[in-house]
Design a protein around this motif. Sequence first.
Motif, PDB file in Angstrom:
ATOM      1  N   PRO A  68      37.299  47.340  45.617  1.00 55.41           N
ATOM      2  CA  PRO A  68      37.660  45.991  45.159  1.00 55.41           C
ATOM      3  C   PRO A  68      36.472  45.079  44.891  1.00 55.41           C
ATOM      4  CG  PRO A  68      38.971  46.640  47.058  1.00 55.41           C
ATOM      5  CD  PRO A  68      37.896  47.654  46.915  1.00 55.41           C
ATOM      6  N   VAL A  69      35.392  45.207  45.657  1.00 55.61           N
ATOM      7  CA  VAL A  69      34.237  44.334  45.430  1.00 55.61           C
ATOM      8  C   VAL A  69      33.638  44.607  44.056  1.00 55.61           C
ATOM      9  CG1 VAL A  69      31.918  43.739  46.222  1.00 55.61           C
ATOM     10  CG2 VAL A  69      33.745  44.105  47.891  1.00 55.61           C
ATOM     11  N   GLU A  70      33.454  45.872  43.726  1.00 47.59           N
ATOM     12  CA  GLU A  70      32.920  46.226  42.407  1.00 47.59           C
ATOM     13  C   GLU A  70      33.887  45.800  41.305  1.00 47.59           C
ATOM     14  OE1 GLU A  70      32.732  48.022  45.083  1.00 47.59           O
ATOM     15  OE2 GLU A  70      30.622  48.597  45.293  1.00 47.59           O
ATOM     16  N   LEU A  71      35.186  45.922  41.568  1.00 42.16           N
ATOM     17  CA  LEU A  71      36.171  45.470  40.583  1.00 42.16           C
ATOM     18  C   LEU A  71      36.059  43.968  40.336  1.00 42.16           C
ATOM     19  CD1 LEU A  71      39.405  47.470  41.488  1.00 42.16           C
ATOM     20  CD2 LEU A  71      38.346  47.341  39.220  1.00 42.16           C
ATOM     21  N   ALA A  72      35.897  43.199  41.401  1.00 41.34           N
ATOM     22  CA  ALA A  72      35.771  41.746  41.244  1.00 41.34           C
ATOM     23  C   ALA A  72      34.530  41.403  40.424  1.00 41.34           C
ATOM     24  CB  ALA A  72      35.719  41.072  42.611  1.00 41.34           C
ATOM     25  N   LEU A  73      33.417  42.087  40.677  1.00 39.09           N
ATOM     26  CA  LEU A  73      32.204  41.848  39.892  1.00 39.09           C
ATOM     27  C   LEU A  73      32.419  42.225  38.426  1.00 39.09           C
ATOM     28  CD1 LEU A  73      29.557  43.227  42.407  1.00 39.09           C
ATOM     29  CD2 LEU A  73      29.908  40.831  41.789  1.00 39.09           C
ATOM     30  N   ALA A  74      33.116  43.338  38.196  1.00 44.77           N
ATOM     31  CA  ALA A  74      33.381  43.766  36.821  1.00 44.77           C
ATOM     32  C   ALA A  74      34.266  42.768  36.096  1.00 44.77           C
ATOM     33  CB  ALA A  74      34.034  45.147  36.829  1.00 44.77           C
ATOM     34  N   PHE A  75      35.281  42.259  36.780  1.00 43.74           N
ATOM     35  CA  PHE A  75      36.210  41.346  36.118  1.00 43.74           C
ATOM     36  C   PHE A  75      35.591  39.967  35.885  1.00 43.74           C
ATOM     37  CE2 PHE A  75      39.208  44.634  36.414  1.00 43.74           C
ATOM     38  CZ  PHE A  75      40.249  44.313  35.547  1.00 43.74           C
ATOM     39  N   ALA A 250      34.639  36.887  49.211  1.00 44.17           N
ATOM     40  CA  ALA A 250      35.249  37.088  50.529  1.00 44.17           C
ATOM     41  C   ALA A 250      36.635  37.698  50.397  1.00 44.17           C
ATOM     42  CB  ALA A 250      35.326  35.760  51.278  1.00 44.17           C
ATOM     43  N   ALA A 251      37.383  37.271  49.385  1.00 42.31           N
ATOM     44  CA  ALA A 251      38.719  37.828  49.158  1.00 42.31           C
ATOM     45  C   ALA A 251      38.626  39.310  48.799  1.00 42.31           C
ATOM     46  CB  ALA A 251      39.433  37.054  48.057  1.00 42.31           C
ATOM     47  N   ALA A 252      37.628  39.670  47.986  1.00 42.79           N
ATOM     48  CA  ALA A 252      37.449  41.082  47.620  1.00 42.79           C
ATOM     49  C   ALA A 252      37.134  41.925  48.851  1.00 42.79           C
ATOM     50  CB  ALA A 252      36.337  41.214  46.582  1.00 42.79           C
ATOM     51  N   LEU A 253      36.297  41.393  49.743  1.00 40.20           N
ATOM     52  CA  LEU A 253      35.987  42.108  50.978  1.00 40.20           C
ATOM     53  C   LEU A 253      37.215  42.248  51.863  1.00 40.20           C
ATOM     54  CD1 LEU A 253      32.528  40.562  51.890  1.00 40.20           C
ATOM     55  CD2 LEU A 253      32.980  42.972  51.389  1.00 40.20           C
ATOM     56  N   ALA A 254      38.046  41.192  51.915  1.00 39.71           N
ATOM     57  CA  ALA A 254      39.259  41.243  52.727  1.00 39.71           C
ATOM     58  C   ALA A 254      40.225  42.288  52.188  1.00 39.71           C
ATOM     59  CB  ALA A 254      39.922  39.864  52.762  1.00 39.71           C
ATOM     60  N   VAL A 255      40.349  42.357  50.869  1.00 44.70           N
ATOM     61  CA  VAL A 255      41.219  43.365  50.263  1.00 44.70           C
ATOM     62  C   VAL A 255      40.654  44.766  50.505  1.00 44.70           C
ATOM     63  CG1 VAL A 255      42.089  44.251  48.065  1.00 44.70           C
ATOM     64  CG2 VAL A 255      42.177  41.802  48.524  1.00 44.70           C
ATOM     65  N   ALA A 256      39.347  44.895  50.423  1.00 47.10           N
ATOM     66  CA  ALA A 256      38.708  46.210  50.624  1.00 47.10           C
ATOM     67  C   ALA A 256      38.953  46.751  52.018  1.00 47.10           C
ATOM     68  CB  ALA A 256      37.209  46.106  50.358  1.00 47.10           C
ATOM     69  N   THR A 257      38.990  45.860  53.007  1.00 43.61           N
ATOM     70  CA  THR A 257      39.183  46.288  54.392  1.00 43.61           C
ATOM     71  C   THR A 257      40.632  46.168  54.844  1.00 43.61           C
ATOM     72  OG1 THR A 257      38.621  44.056  55.178  1.00 43.61           O
ATOM     73  CG2 THR A 257      36.827  45.651  55.001  1.00 43.61           C
ATOM     74  N   ASP A 258      41.503  45.767  53.910  1.00 41.11           N
ATOM     75  CA  ASP A 258      42.924  45.585  54.231  1.00 41.11           C
ATOM     76  C   ASP A 258      43.101  44.641  55.425  1.00 41.11           C
ATOM     77  OD1 ASP A 258      45.562  45.986  53.578  1.00 41.11           O
ATOM     78  OD2 ASP A 258      45.803  47.786  54.803  1.00 41.11           O
ATOM     79  N   ALA A 259      42.328  43.560  55.417  1.00 40.24           N
ATOM     80  CA  ALA A 259      42.354  42.588  56.514  1.00 40.24           C
ATOM     81  C   ALA A 259      43.686  41.851  56.561  1.00 40.24           C
ATOM     82  CB  ALA A 259      41.217  41.585  56.346  1.00 40.24           C
ATOM     83  N   PRO A 260      44.146  41.459  57.736  1.00 36.32           N
ATOM     84  CA  PRO A 260      45.399  40.697  57.840  1.00 36.32           C
ATOM     85  C   PRO A 260      45.368  39.386  57.058  1.00 36.32           C
ATOM     86  CG  PRO A 260      44.713  41.513  59.993  1.00 36.32           C
ATOM     87  CD  PRO A 260      43.581  41.782  59.062  1.00 36.32           C
ATOM     88  N   SER A 261      44.166  38.838  56.875  1.00 34.23           N
ATOM     89  CA  SER A 261      44.024  37.559  56.168  1.00 34.23           C
ATOM     90  C   SER A 261      43.890  37.723  54.659  1.00 34.23           C
ATOM     91  CB  SER A 261      42.790  36.824  56.697  1.00 34.23           C
ATOM     92  OG  SER A 261      41.607  37.586  56.422  1.00 34.23           O
ATOM     93  N   ALA A 262      43.995  38.955  54.146  1.00 32.45           N
ATOM     94  CA  ALA A 262      43.690  39.217  52.739  1.00 32.45           C
ATOM     95  C   ALA A 262      44.542  38.379  51.796  1.00 32.45           C
ATOM     96  CB  ALA A 262      43.865  40.706  52.436  1.00 32.45           C
ATOM     97  N   ARG A 263      45.846  38.306  52.048  1.00 32.31           N
ATOM     98  CA  ARG A 263      46.715  37.558  51.124  1.00 32.31           C
ATOM     99  C   ARG A 263      46.322  36.089  51.071  1.00 32.31           C
ATOM    100  NH1 ARG A 263      52.327  39.677  51.311  1.00 32.31           N
ATOM    101  NH2 ARG A 263      51.167  41.163  50.048  1.00 32.31           N
ATOM    102  N   ARG A 264      46.023  35.506  52.224  1.00 37.66           N
ATOM    103  CA  ARG A 264      45.629  34.104  52.264  1.00 37.66           C
ATOM    104  C   ARG A 264      44.288  33.896  51.562  1.00 37.66           C
ATOM    105  NH1 ARG A 264      45.358  33.583  57.341  1.00 37.66           N
ATOM    106  NH2 ARG A 264      43.111  33.507  57.655  1.00 37.66           N
ATOM    107  N   GLU A 265      43.343  34.806  51.800  1.00 31.74           N
ATOM    108  CA  GLU A 265      42.027  34.657  51.191  1.00 31.74           C
ATOM    109  C   GLU A 265      42.088  34.843  49.676  1.00 31.74           C
ATOM    110  OE1 GLU A 265      38.527  36.050  53.134  1.00 31.74           O
ATOM    111  OE2 GLU A 265      39.651  36.657  54.916  1.00 31.74           O
TER     112      GLU A 265
END
Length: 327
Positions: A68-75, A250-265
């Motif tokens: 996801p981090v690389e995807l965010a940079l690409a987009f 930060a949102a990309a990192l949260a999605v990458a790690t499937d963090a509980p806060s990902a949706r909010r971030e």
Amino acid sequence: MRFLPTDEQREFARTLDGMLAASGTAAVARAWARGDTAPGRALWARIAAAGVFGLAVPHKQGGMGWLPVELALAFQELGRHAVPGPLVETVAAAVLWDRLGEDAGAGEWLPRIASGDAVVSLCAGTPYALDAAAADTVLAVQGDTVRRAATHGPVQPCLDPARRPARPRGGSVLAGGPAAGAAAAHAVDVARLLTAAQSLGLGRALLAETVAYVKQRTQFGVPIGSFQAVKHRLADTLVGLEFAQPLVHAAALAVATDAPSARREVAAAKVAAGEAGYAAARTALQLHGALGYTEELDLSLWIRKARPLRDAWGTPSECRALVLADA
């Protein structure tokens, strides 16, 4: 948390930027708006060859895994160059198919997405799918049911002429139940993240173009960029973009790690980046004066894209509600 891209990630973004800068994306977007998708499909193939779609596809399906981090940079780069087409939707559909599994057709479609052979649209939470007429297939989510549409209705007008939404119709059910609903919700989060990244890249392109213009345009014998009011407007625009940047990362990192806060971030990043990109469009329109209203000017393609991106995959009010609900 402080996030800085690695040297490899920066080089990937620079390479993609250089490729897109040499691709005449303004002409591609104008052709796409007319319904001529051939230049867009050719550019799509080059984007796929650069590995962008493979960042959402598992290794076993011909991709690079979930990055996801690389995807965010690409987009961000895709937004910077106003590349048309259901880019976000194709990646979100790949994520959805990966979670639904082989029974839903993942084995057929994921390799095609990774290679750039398949353009896919996805609609969830809205009756319209972006560029359904140009897509090889359309996935439609209704509640906990995911279906593959059989056809689509007429193309509807949009503020951004290169966005061509249509209502999917009919089709067969691919998956249903709570697991399918959860997979679809995750795909929506991914779509929000990548749309935020697009808005951020778009805003930076608009700001750069506007700064260059105010250095050239003169009034009372001096560049208008020397006026205090113009400096303040540009500074406010830059602050908005700089504030949104770490939220997107930060949102990309949260999605990458499937963090509980990902949706909010992700929702917070979507609000900040969408509003910053739209503010950059308003600044560009005002400081370019009458030129900003000229459709023949390529800048109009960027300006007209900002508000639809701000509202796509969750309006600011909807995303703020998600942030508050999970607070």
